[in-house]
Design an enzyme around this catalytic site. Structure first.
Site, PDB file in Angstrom:
ATOM      1  N   SER A 143      23.447  13.438 -13.006  1.00  0.00           N
ATOM      2  CA  SER A 143      22.253  12.791 -12.460  1.00  0.00           C
ATOM      3  C   SER A 143      22.518  12.458 -11.003  1.00  0.00           C
ATOM      4  O   SER A 143      23.682  12.295 -10.600  1.00  0.00           O
ATOM      5  CB  SER A 143      21.955  11.497 -13.237  1.00  0.00           C
ATOM      6  OG  SER A 143      21.021  10.698 -12.552  1.00  0.00           O
ATOM      7  N   TYR A 156      24.155   3.324 -17.256  1.00  0.00           N
ATOM      8  CA  TYR A 156      23.831   4.732 -17.036  1.00  0.00           C
ATOM      9  C   TYR A 156      24.540   5.245 -15.780  1.00  0.00           C
ATOM     10  O   TYR A 156      25.159   6.316 -15.805  1.00  0.00           O
ATOM     11  CB  TYR A 156      22.320   4.889 -16.904  1.00  0.00           C
ATOM     12  CG  TYR A 156      21.850   6.314 -16.709  1.00  0.00           C
ATOM     13  CD1 TYR A 156      21.778   7.188 -17.788  1.00  0.00           C
ATOM     14  CD2 TYR A 156      21.454   6.774 -15.457  1.00  0.00           C
ATOM     15  CE1 TYR A 156      21.335   8.489 -17.623  1.00  0.00           C
ATOM     16  CE2 TYR A 156      21.011   8.073 -15.284  1.00  0.00           C
ATOM     17  CZ  TYR A 156      20.952   8.922 -16.366  1.00  0.00           C
ATOM     18  OH  TYR A 156      20.518  10.220 -16.194  1.00  0.00           O
TER      19      TYR A 156
END
Length: 255
Positions: A143, A156
């Site tokens: 990501s 995350y």
């Protein structure tokens, strides 16, 4: 066909980016192992789409957050397909919460799926390659948040930052075995994981204002980057992250 007769395991491929990866690689001749936590209709739909693209494969179930399941997933995939050539660590989850409100259960879930799962799936996959004396490719779907802070998603970000360093370490350690390891780091993508964002016009517009290309990514655009890194075209690429973010990292400001 760049991936003809290559056998690829794509985790979390019952939907979203994982499904797009499975289909795109199948279009280039890859045989696909569709992995999801359970044998379910959505995983079957991905396999149907793989076959519609002119290839074939199978469905394998397992909880990537459990190391024993990771070893079983690799073993079952090899049993079904004869071998594995490429591993795509795509499975991922996120949980939104202020740092002071993060629960241990949510933290553990995010780290197990996003980082622990990729670690032990990769370990089992590399053991298979070593035992069969072959090289291979590992592509992690990371990501932009392996680089970019994201308030309220600290676990995350930590998992994706860890995935970045894991990739860099393994690229060096596994190079003598002929194994390349890279990350693809999407920015904002129009998938179910972003449902709340997609249905909140104010938040969506604020995000798009931060993206120089002025739109969200389509999952196939992420799949194309994975295809490149998994294919012979990337034969001299290892230890790097390919960002697919429309320029988001250039000047992002949290609203």
């Amino acid at each position: 066909m760049r991936m003809k007769d290559t056998v690829v395991l794509v985790t979390g491929s019952a939907q979203g980016i994982g499904r797009a990866i499975a289909i795109r690689l199948a279009q280039e001749g890859a045989r696909i192992v569709v992995e999801d936590r359970q044998h379910n209709a959505m995983a079957g739909q991905t396999l149907d789409a793989v076959r519609a693209a002119g290839s074939d494969g199978c469905v394998v179930a397992g909880d990537v957050g459990v190391a024993a399941d990771d070893r079983a997933v690799i073993a079952h995939a090899v049993e079904a397909m004869g071998r594995l050539d490429v591993l795509v660590n795509n499975a991922g989850v996120e949980r939104r919460a202020s740092f002071l409100d993060v629960t241990e259960a949510d933290y553990d879930l995010v780290m197990k799926v996003n980082l622990k799962g990729a670690f032990f799936l990769t370990q089992a996959f590399v053991q298979h390659l070593r035992d069969t004396k072959r090289g291979g490719r590992i592509v992690n779907v990371s990501s932009v948040h392996e680089e970019l802070p994201f308030p309220h998603f600290t676990s995350y970000c930590a998992s994706k930052g860890g995935l970045k360093m894991m990739m860099r370490n393994l690229a060096i350690e596994l190079a003598p075995l002929g194994i390349a390891v890279n990350n693809v780091a999407p920015g904002a993508v129009g998938t179910a994981i972003n449902h709340e964002l997609l249905t909140n016009k104010a938040e969506r517009d604020a995000l798009i204002a931060n993206i120089p290309l002025g739109r969200l990514a389509d999952p196939v655009e992420v799949a194309n980057a994975v295809l490149f890194l998994a294919s012979p075209d990337a034969s001299y690429v290892t230890g790097t992250t390919l960002f697919v973010d429309g320029g988001l990292l250039w000047h992002y400001a949290e609203q």
